[in-house]
Design a protein around this motif. Structure first.
Motif, PDB file in Angstrom:
ATOM      1  N   GLN A  20      -6.040   7.668  -7.011  1.00 41.27           N
ATOM      2  CA  GLN A  20      -6.537   6.293  -7.052  1.00 41.27           C
ATOM      3  C   GLN A  20      -6.033   5.489  -5.859  1.00 41.27           C
ATOM      4  OE1 GLN A  20      -5.353   4.858 -10.901  1.00 41.27           O
ATOM      5  NE2 GLN A  20      -7.063   5.872 -11.958  1.00 41.27           N
ATOM      6  N   LYS A  45      -8.404   3.763  -2.978  1.00 38.47           N
ATOM      7  CA  LYS A  45      -8.302   2.340  -2.622  1.00 38.47           C
ATOM      8  C   LYS A  45      -8.056   2.159  -1.132  1.00 38.47           C
ATOM      9  CE  LYS A  45      -6.711   0.788  -7.128  1.00 38.47           C
ATOM     10  NZ  LYS A  45      -5.567   0.300  -7.923  1.00 38.47           N
ATOM     11  N   TRP A  46      -7.139   2.948  -0.571  1.00 41.14           N
ATOM     12  CA  TRP A  46      -6.867   2.846   0.858  1.00 41.14           C
ATOM     13  C   TRP A  46      -8.080   3.251   1.688  1.00 41.14           C
ATOM     14  CZ3 TRP A  46      -3.619   0.072   3.400  1.00 41.14           C
ATOM     15  CH2 TRP A  46      -2.433  -0.314   2.802  1.00 41.14           C
TER      16      TRP A  46
END
Length: 118
Positions: free
Chosen positions: A14, A18-19
């Motif tokens: 996750q 996100k990055w």
């Protein structure tokens, strides 16, 4: 000794996702900002310096213009290397970004010129 489990792997995945999304957004923003620094459109030409009631300001990123005139004016940035920016139309009282800043490919803006699109 700590050994990672399934939950840790999911959390790491996750974080990586996100990055990845944030990185894609940053790259897109950079592409769009450099896309603003294209030369004037074909058919646009200058017809002398902008009137004194049009003020120019520059920063590392943008060149801005303020129309303090009573009439609408169309202006373009003329850079020190001779390149010109896009023609921007400013109604009375308008303040707008009209070109790239001094860290762009053409360096510092020299002046604003009145432009006419044919």
């Amino acid at each position: 000794m700590y050994t990672p489990g399934r939950r840790d792997e999911e959390e790491m995945m996750q974080i990586w996702i996100k990055w990845g999304i944030v990185s894609a957004g940053v790259v897109t923003a950079l592409i769009l900002s450099f896309g603003l620094s294209v030369p004037a459109a074909a058919g646009a030409r200058t017809s002398g310096s902008a009137p004194a009631c049009v003020a120019m300001s520059e920063s590392w990123r943008y060149t801005n213009a303020a129309n303090n005139c009573a009439d609408t004016v169309s202006v373009m940035v003329v850079y020190q290397d001779g390149a010109t920016g896009l023609c921007s139309t400013l109604p009375p009282g308008a303040y707008s970004t009209v070109g790239e800043g001094y860290l762009g490919r053409h360096g510092h803006p020299d002046h604003l010129a009145v432009c006419e699109v044919s």
